[in-house]
Structure formats: C-alpha cells, structure tokens
Design a protein around this motif. Sequence first.
Motif, mmCIF file in Angstrom:
data_model
loop_
_atom_site.group_PDB
_atom_site.id
_atom_site.type_symbol
_atom_site.label_atom_id
_atom_site.label_comp_id
_atom_site.label_asym_id
_atom_site.label_seq_id
_atom_site.Cartn_x
_atom_site.Cartn_y
_atom_site.Cartn_z
ATOM 1 N N VAL A 196 0.844 -1.194 0.000
ATOM 2 C CA VAL A 196 0.000 0.000 0.000
ATOM 3 C C VAL A 196 0.883 1.248 0.000
ATOM 4 N N LYS A 197 0.698 2.091 -1.004
ATOM 5 C CA LYS A 197 1.511 3.299 -1.118
ATOM 6 C C LYS A 197 0.627 4.488 -1.483
ATOM 7 N N GLU A 224 -0.369 -11.721 -6.726
ATOM 8 C CA GLU A 224 -0.765 -10.394 -6.282
ATOM 9 C C GLU A 224 -1.261 -9.590 -7.476
ATOM 10 N N ILE A 225 -2.420 -8.969 -7.311
ATOM 11 C CA ILE A 225 -3.039 -8.205 -8.391
ATOM 12 C C ILE A 225 -2.923 -6.721 -8.082
ATOM 13 N N PRO A 226 -2.076 -5.992 -8.809
ATOM 14 C CA PRO A 226 -1.897 -4.554 -8.558
ATOM 15 C C PRO A 226 -3.169 -3.771 -8.894
ATOM 16 N N ARG A 227 -3.458 -2.770 -8.086
ATOM 17 C CA ARG A 227 -4.649 -1.953 -8.277
ATOM 18 C C ARG A 227 -4.331 -0.519 -7.879
ATOM 19 N N THR A 228 -5.029 0.436 -8.480
ATOM 20 C CA THR A 228 -4.835 1.850 -8.157
ATOM 21 C C THR A 228 -6.181 2.482 -7.851
ATOM 22 N N ALA A 229 -6.192 3.354 -6.860
ATOM 23 C CA ALA A 229 -7.437 4.010 -6.452
ATOM 24 C C ALA A 229 -7.234 5.504 -6.300
ATOM 25 N N LEU A 230 -8.280 6.239 -6.590
ATOM 26 C CA LEU A 230 -8.315 7.681 -6.376
ATOM 27 C C LEU A 230 -9.352 7.932 -5.286
ATOM 28 N N VAL A 231 -8.926 8.629 -4.235
ATOM 29 C CA VAL A 231 -9.784 8.848 -3.071
ATOM 30 C C VAL A 231 -10.017 10.342 -2.882
ATOM 31 N N VAL A 232 -11.282 10.727 -2.761
ATOM 32 C CA VAL A 232 -11.601 12.115 -2.422
ATOM 33 C C VAL A 232 -12.311 12.096 -1.074
ATOM 34 N N ALA A 233 -11.893 13.004 -0.178
ATOM 35 C CA ALA A 233 -12.457 13.049 1.171
ATOM 36 C C ALA A 233 -12.892 14.470 1.515
ATOM 37 N N THR A 234 -14.020 14.548 2.207
ATOM 38 C CA THR A 234 -14.513 15.849 2.656
ATOM 39 C C THR A 234 -15.144 15.688 4.034
ATOM 40 N N ILE A 235 -15.135 16.768 4.807
ATOM 41 C CA ILE A 235 -15.794 16.762 6.114
ATOM 42 C C ILE A 235 -16.994 17.703 6.009
ATOM 43 N N PRO A 236 -18.199 17.158 5.913
ATOM 44 C CA PRO A 236 -19.385 18.015 5.786
ATOM 45 C C PRO A 236 -19.476 18.988 6.962
ATOM 46 N N LYS A 237 -19.943 20.175 6.695
ATOM 47 C CA LYS A 237 -20.037 21.223 7.709
ATOM 48 C C LYS A 237 -20.864 20.747 8.911
ATOM 49 N N GLY A 238 -20.336 20.993 10.101
ATOM 50 C CA GLY A 238 -21.048 20.630 11.313
ATOM 51 C C GLY A 238 -20.868 19.186 11.735
ATOM 52 N N THR A 239 -19.989 18.445 11.059
ATOM 53 C CA THR A 239 -19.761 17.037 11.394
ATOM 54 C C THR A 239 -18.295 16.822 11.762
#
Length: 294
Positions: A196-197, A224-239
């Motif tokens: 994991v990188k 081993e099967i290589p895979r790539t992911a794109l991650v988007v993260a947000t913190i909704p207001k008030g949470t």
Amino acid sequence: MKFLAILALYSSPAALAFSSVKCNSPSSQSALHASRRDFLATSTASMLALPSVVNAAAAVQDSLGIDEFLRTGVDGGGNMGVSSQAGKSRPQTGVVFRDGTDVLQSKKGDVSAEILVGTKADPKSVLISFTAPYKLETGSVYDVECRDQKTGDGAFLAVTEKTDGKSLEDLDSSFFMKRLFDPTGRFSFYGPPTDVKVKKSTMVDGNRLLEVSFSNLSQSTNAEIPRTALVVATIPKGTDNAVMLVASANANRWKKGANEASKTIVDSFSAIPSPKSSMKLRAKDRTNGASIDF
C-alpha cells in the motif's frame, strides 16, 4: 433440474432392467409387469433423493464463485442472487443509512443517498451524490457502490472515524487508509492488501485528494493483483467524520484510461448536511435487529 430428473430415471437399476425385457411370450409379459413395478418403485426413490444432489451442486458452484467475486466483484456463478450472496460478509465501510431512505441511481448514472455520521447520541444527516458510468450494486454485501461487472472497475462510499476536530489538511494520510485497508474493509476480503503506497496527497477545492496503489492477493492463484485508487475526502459542515468516495481499477486498466474515468467520478462527488427536519434521525437497521454498526 428437469434434465437431472430424467437422467436419474433412466440411469436407475430398475430402468436398465426394464429396458432389457422383451415381450415375445406370456412369460416375458409377466416379467415385463414385474420389471415395471420395480422400475416405478426405484425411480420414485431416486426422484425423492434428487434435491439433495442438486443442492450439493449449487453449494459447490457458490464456493467456486467466491474467489472470482472477491477479486473482481463479479460472481462467476451468475447474478448475485440470494444463493450467491449466502456466506459473504458485508465489508465495513463506515456507511450508515438514514432509516426510511434508499440509495438511488438515475438513468444518467447520478447516485444519491442519505447517510448518518457522528454517534447514536448525536447523529448528523448527510446527503451524498456522485455520478458513475457503472451500475449501482444492490446486494446485501454492498453499501453505496457502483461496479463494471466485466472489468471490475468501480467506486464506493466510505466514512472515517471521528477526526477529533482536525481539518482535512492536518490529518495524516494513514487516517484515511485505516478505513479502506482495515482487515474488515472493502479492499480486504483476503486480508489486508500488500504494497500500500500513497502516491499523491493534495488539497483540491477544499477536499483531500489521494492516489493510492496496492496489491490484492488472489486466493485461487496466490498471485498479487496490482490496483490503483483515487480517493476524495470531505468533512461536511457541522460534522466530525470524513466522508470518502473511492474509485479504483486494476493497474493495467488504470494506465489505459481508467484513471481519467476515476477522476471524473471523484470530481462529481458531493457530501453536504441534509436540510433540517423535525423528524427524528434513526439509523437504518440492516442486520434484522441483531445490531446497528453506528
């Protein structure tokens, strides 16, 4: 099923004896009647025993299809019916649905859902939406997930633990990875993935964007099967939880255009507080009363 029944009839000992009797004499006629009685009795017993044989075959098919399903999200034994889903545990993505709501997808691929974050004592409702060119999965092993059944490309929703008041910029990349690569996480059907990188980690339009590479172990081939992911993260207001959308594909497809498709998906992501309502916020029970993971 009908074929198996017919096969059972014609392969029984009585059937073989019945077919060998000739009808050229009175004695042969008597033998014929006796053989017919034996044939009917034995065939009936074979028919009664047949369902156990068919059920055993179905169980074998399910066990053979699990490896392919876990690796690619595609059930090699057919559509994800009740039988195919039996025994497959739902990954823990942190997603809890608001009671009385469902995940929806329009014909154009627009996905929407209402989830709860926070705690049971102080829940917060969040509206999430994104657009994906893949079909919305609705089986019991899925929360909010869209997949291409042929390629295994897909996108799914996940929610982190409490951020303890930290901003997206202040959170270490490992904080987001903990949810995704936890032993019970979406990418960990065979146990935690290897290699994991975090290749990139940036802030874009107030959201945290990460590109991650990893490898999944195939249970059938031990490769081993290589895979790539794109991650988007947000913190909704008030949470105090980060809501993430994860789009991924195997490494070969990533290099051939799946990276652009994933970027389009995460760019469409939105997670905002739900409009205030007088209705009480309750978590949707998906465990038949056993427990609610919230």
